[in-house]
Motif scaffolding. Structure first.
Motif, PDB file in Angstrom:
ATOM      1  N   LEU A   3       0.823  -1.206   0.000  1.00 19.68           N
ATOM      2  CA  LEU A   3       0.000   0.000   0.000  1.00 19.68           C
ATOM      3  C   LEU A   3       0.859   1.259   0.000  1.00 19.68           C
ATOM      4  N   ALA A   4       1.937   1.239   0.791  1.00 19.32           N
ATOM      5  CA  ALA A   4       2.833   2.404   0.825  1.00 19.32           C
ATOM      6  C   ALA A   4       3.435   2.659  -0.554  1.00 19.32           C
ATOM      7  N   ASP A   5       3.827   1.593  -1.253  1.00 16.28           N
ATOM      8  CA  ASP A   5       4.353   1.744  -2.613  1.00 16.28           C
ATOM      9  C   ASP A   5       3.281   2.287  -3.552  1.00 16.28           C
ATOM     10  N   SER A   6       2.060   1.779  -3.390  1.00 16.56           N
ATOM     11  CA  SER A   6       0.965   2.220  -4.256  1.00 16.56           C
ATOM     12  C   SER A   6       0.676   3.703  -4.077  1.00 16.56           C
ATOM     13  N   VAL A   7       0.755   4.176  -2.829  1.00 16.20           N
ATOM     14  CA  VAL A   7       0.545   5.603  -2.563  1.00 16.20           C
ATOM     15  C   VAL A   7       1.616   6.432  -3.259  1.00 16.20           C
ATOM     16  N   ARG A   8       2.862   5.966  -3.193  1.00 12.72           N
ATOM     17  CA  ARG A   8       3.955   6.707  -3.845  1.00 12.72           C
ATOM     18  C   ARG A   8       3.804   6.698  -5.370  1.00 12.72           C
ATOM     19  N   LEU A   9       3.365   5.551  -5.922  1.00  8.39           N
ATOM     20  CA  LEU A   9       3.244   5.419  -7.376  1.00  8.39           C
ATOM     21  C   LEU A   9       1.977   6.054  -7.918  1.00  8.39           C
ATOM     22  N   GLY A  10       0.959   6.158  -7.052  1.00 10.49           N
ATOM     23  CA  GLY A  10      -0.314   6.700  -7.505  1.00 10.49           C
ATOM     24  C   GLY A  10      -1.184   5.675  -8.204  1.00 10.49           C
ATOM     25  N   SER A  11      -0.814   4.414  -8.120  1.00  5.11           N
ATOM     26  CA  SER A  11      -1.611   3.337  -8.724  1.00  5.11           C
ATOM     27  C   SER A  11      -1.436   2.074  -7.888  1.00  5.11           C
ATOM     28  N   VAL A  12      -2.338   1.114  -8.077  1.00  7.92           N
ATOM     29  CA  VAL A  12      -2.305  -0.115  -7.277  1.00  7.92           C
ATOM     30  C   VAL A  12      -1.117  -0.975  -7.678  1.00  7.92           C
ATOM     31  N   ARG A  13      -0.304  -1.314  -6.689  1.00 13.06           N
ATOM     32  CA  ARG A  13       0.790  -2.277  -6.891  1.00 13.06           C
ATOM     33  C   ARG A  13       0.481  -3.522  -6.067  1.00 13.06           C
ATOM     34  N   PRO A  14       0.211  -4.661  -6.716  1.00 14.61           N
ATOM     35  CA  PRO A  14      -0.243  -5.847  -5.986  1.00 14.61           C
ATOM     36  C   PRO A  14       0.784  -6.321  -4.949  1.00 14.61           C
ATOM     37  N   VAL A  15       0.283  -7.026  -3.969  1.00 14.93           N
ATOM     38  CA  VAL A  15       1.145  -7.649  -2.966  1.00 14.93           C
ATOM     39  C   VAL A  15       1.847  -8.838  -3.620  1.00 14.93           C
ATOM     40  N   GLY A  16       3.170  -8.863  -3.498  1.00 15.02           N
ATOM     41  CA  GLY A  16       3.947  -9.951  -4.090  1.00 15.02           C
ATOM     42  C   GLY A  16       4.754 -10.690  -3.041  1.00 15.02           C
ATOM     43  N   MET A  17       5.503 -11.696  -3.484  1.00 15.74           N
ATOM     44  CA  MET A  17       6.312 -12.486  -2.554  1.00 15.74           C
ATOM     45  C   MET A  17       7.388 -11.642  -1.893  1.00 15.74           C
ATOM     46  N   ALA A  18       7.878 -10.620  -2.587  1.00 15.40           N
ATOM     47  CA  ALA A  18       8.899  -9.752  -1.978  1.00 15.40           C
ATOM     48  C   ALA A  18       8.337  -9.068  -0.724  1.00 15.40           C
ATOM     49  N   ASP A  19       7.074  -8.673  -0.794  1.00 15.90           N
ATOM     50  CA  ASP A  19       6.437  -8.048   0.370  1.00 15.90           C
ATOM     51  C   ASP A  19       6.306  -9.053   1.513  1.00 15.90           C
ATOM     52  N   LEU A  20       5.911 -10.263   1.189  1.00  7.63           N
ATOM     53  CA  LEU A  20       5.738 -11.280   2.225  1.00  7.63           C
ATOM     54  C   LEU A  20       7.075 -11.729   2.796  1.00  7.63           C
ATOM     55  N   ASP A  21       8.113 -11.791   1.954  1.00  8.24           N
ATOM     56  CA  ASP A  21       9.452 -12.134   2.457  1.00  8.24           C
ATOM     57  C   ASP A  21       9.958 -11.056   3.410  1.00  8.24           C
ATOM     58  N   ALA A  22       9.702  -9.791   3.039  1.00 14.81           N
ATOM     59  CA  ALA A  22      10.103  -8.695   3.934  1.00 14.81           C
ATOM     60  C   ALA A  22       9.324  -8.768   5.238  1.00 14.81           C
ATOM     61  N   ALA A  23       8.036  -9.106   5.170  1.00 15.19           N
ATOM     62  CA  ALA A  23       7.232  -9.242   6.382  1.00 15.19           C
ATOM     63  C   ALA A  23       7.722 -10.409   7.237  1.00 15.19           C
ATOM     64  N   LEU A  24       8.157 -11.505   6.590  1.00 11.39           N
ATOM     65  CA  LEU A  24       8.693 -12.653   7.323  1.00 11.39           C
ATOM     66  C   LEU A  24       9.952 -12.298   8.094  1.00 11.39           C
ATOM     67  N   ALA A  25      10.732 -11.377   7.553  1.00 15.72           N
ATOM     68  CA  ALA A  25      11.941 -10.948   8.251  1.00 15.72           C
ATOM     69  C   ALA A  25      11.615 -10.095   9.472  1.00 15.72           C
ATOM     70  N   GLU A  26      10.409  -9.542   9.476  1.00 20.77           N
ATOM     71  CA  GLU A  26      10.007  -8.648  10.566  1.00 20.77           C
ATOM     72  C   GLU A  26       9.119  -9.332  11.598  1.00 20.77           C
ATOM     73  N   VAL A  27       8.208 -10.189  11.140  1.00 21.17           N
ATOM     74  CA  VAL A  27       7.230 -10.832  12.020  1.00 21.17           C
ATOM     75  C   VAL A  27       7.738 -12.213  12.404  1.00 21.17           C
ATOM     76  N   ARG A  28       7.880 -12.446  13.689  1.00 18.24           N
ATOM     77  CA  ARG A  28       8.335 -13.744  14.180  1.00 18.24           C
ATOM     78  C   ARG A  28       7.190 -14.422  14.934  1.00 18.24           C
ATOM     79  N   PRO A  29       7.205 -15.755  15.028  1.00 12.76           N
ATOM     80  CA  PRO A  29       6.137 -16.442  15.761  1.00 12.76           C
ATOM     81  C   PRO A  29       6.103 -16.021  17.222  1.00 12.76           C
TER      82      PRO A  29
END
Length: 392
Positions: A331-357
């Motif tokens: 969503l943050a990328d989409s706001v910067r671009l001004g158009s919808v940028r779908p959620v991809g594996m790169a986003d989920l991989d980055a989230a995995l590095a941040e969110v731990r069980p």
């Protein structure tokens, strides 16, 4: 900023970030300072469900329960106060009932088929609870009873409430969920009265699954309570209501993250005499949860199999948080671009590095319980799981 406006802003911030434990505890402190004890207790409970064993949350819970249980100070002249106040309007007198319990009974449409994975949990429910309830004649022929309750236990955020709601759907029964804030009250005797009203409401709506969330808070060990504590009376009332001969058609389920803190009397036959371990979702359940949380969002190139393998030991709440974190990045990328940028594996991989069980601290405590307090075999299922997952 005025205090009330500041508190309102903080409450809005909690609604926007429900998993922010320090913020929630700060709000609970402010509510307690304003004598809004039930609201403070509700936020403290939510904080503990997200951060079990948090020292500040535990200390605040003890302070709030002590404040709620504290009797009214003697010497107050109620007659004089009534004269000064004057006669109450009839409408106000009818609306204000401090001992009234909200009867929020629902009829769930979901069943165990809607619970992804968790086959062992489903099988145990079928054997110990659902099968005998669907076939009472066969149960009587084999000398078994459908009386008594079932205690669901395990790490927080792993779907105990969802499973309980699905049980109600399986039975075609009403579902009545009760939290500690629905029972505990600052007025002497009101907690016991509230608890009695809860059971009466469940009996009126039978067949009904009466579900107590965080039952360790309502039924905590009396050996840990002072003899003058009104919480002892609350535990005694819960025991009496469970033993009452009027619970035909009322199926009592409880959920707790800390079954070792539940009073032993609650585990006797006819009460919560069966326990069922609800573990972090297995691979099929994780895939179903991830699919659910990504379902209505713009996604592209998601490798669900790899994502499922990478989230072992994540709770259902952790998986929801993982998806939300990835979506926020897109969503943050989409706001910067001004158009919808779908959620991809790169986003989920980055989230995995941040969110731990979040289940690690719970299993650390559970390992000690299994090692030193499993003399009666109550936690054999948990011991077997920990043996298979030594890295926890």
């Amino acid at each position: 900023m005025p205090d009330d406006a500041l508190l309102g802003s903080l409450l809005a911030a909690v609604d926007a970030s429900p998993d922010d434990v320090p913020l929630r505890l700060h709000v609970a402190d402010l509510l307690a300072a304003r004598d809004r004890l039930p609201e403070a207790l509700a936020h403290c409970t939510q904080a503990l469900s997200r951060a079990p064993g948090d020292p500040r949350a535990v200390a605040l819970l003890q302070r709030l329960t002590a404040a709620i249980a504290r009797p009214v100070e003697p010497g107050f002249d109620w007659g004089r106060a009534e004269q000064e106040l004057g006669p109450l309007e009839a409408g106000f007198a009818q609306e204000y009932r401090p001992d009234a319990v909200t009867e929020d009974v629902e009829r769930p449409s979901l069943t165990l088929a809607d619970v992804g994975g968790m086959e062992q949990v489903k099988q145990r429910l079928e054997m110990t609870l659902l099968g005998p309830m669907r076939n009472p004649e066969l149960a009587r022929a084999f000398g078994t009873s459908t009386a008594g309750g079932l205690l669901l236990y395990g790490p927080p955020g792993c779907g105990k409430t969802f499973v309980a709601r699905a049980v109600a759907g399986e039975l075609g029964a009403s579902f009545y969920e009760v939290g500690i804030s629905d029972v505990l009250d600052m007025y002497t005797g009101s907690s016991e009265r509230n608890l009695t009203q809860v059971f009466e409401a469940a009996r009126r709506n039978a067949p009904c699954v009466l579900f107590f969330d965080e039952v360790d808070a309502l039924g905590q060990k009396r050996s840990h309570l002072t003899h003058s504590s009104s919480m002892r009376n609350t535990v005694n009332t819960l025991l009496a209501e469970l033993d009452a001969g009027r619970n035909e058609g009322v199926f009592v389920l409880g959920a707790t993250n800390h079954p070792w803190d539940v009073d032993s009397a609650l585990r006797r036959p006819g009460r919560f005499d069966r326990m069922l371990l609800v573990l972090p979702p297995d691979a099929p359940a994780r895939a179903a949860i991830l699919r659910h949380h990504l379902r209505d969002r713009p996604v592209s190139g998601i490798d669900l199999d790899r994502l499922t393998r990478s989230t072992e030991h994540f709770s259902g709440a952790d998986l929801a948080h993982l998806c939300t974190t990835a979506v926020e990045r897109a969503l943050a990328d989409s706001v910067r671009l001004g158009s919808v940028r779908p959620v991809g594996m790169a986003d989920l991989d980055a989230a995995l590095a941040e969110v731990r069980p979040s289940t690690g601290p719970w299993f650390a405590t559970a390992r000690n319980v299994v090692a030193f307090a499993n003399t009666d075999g109550s936690y054999d299922d948990l011991a077997a799981y920990l043996k298979q997952n030594r890295k926890l």
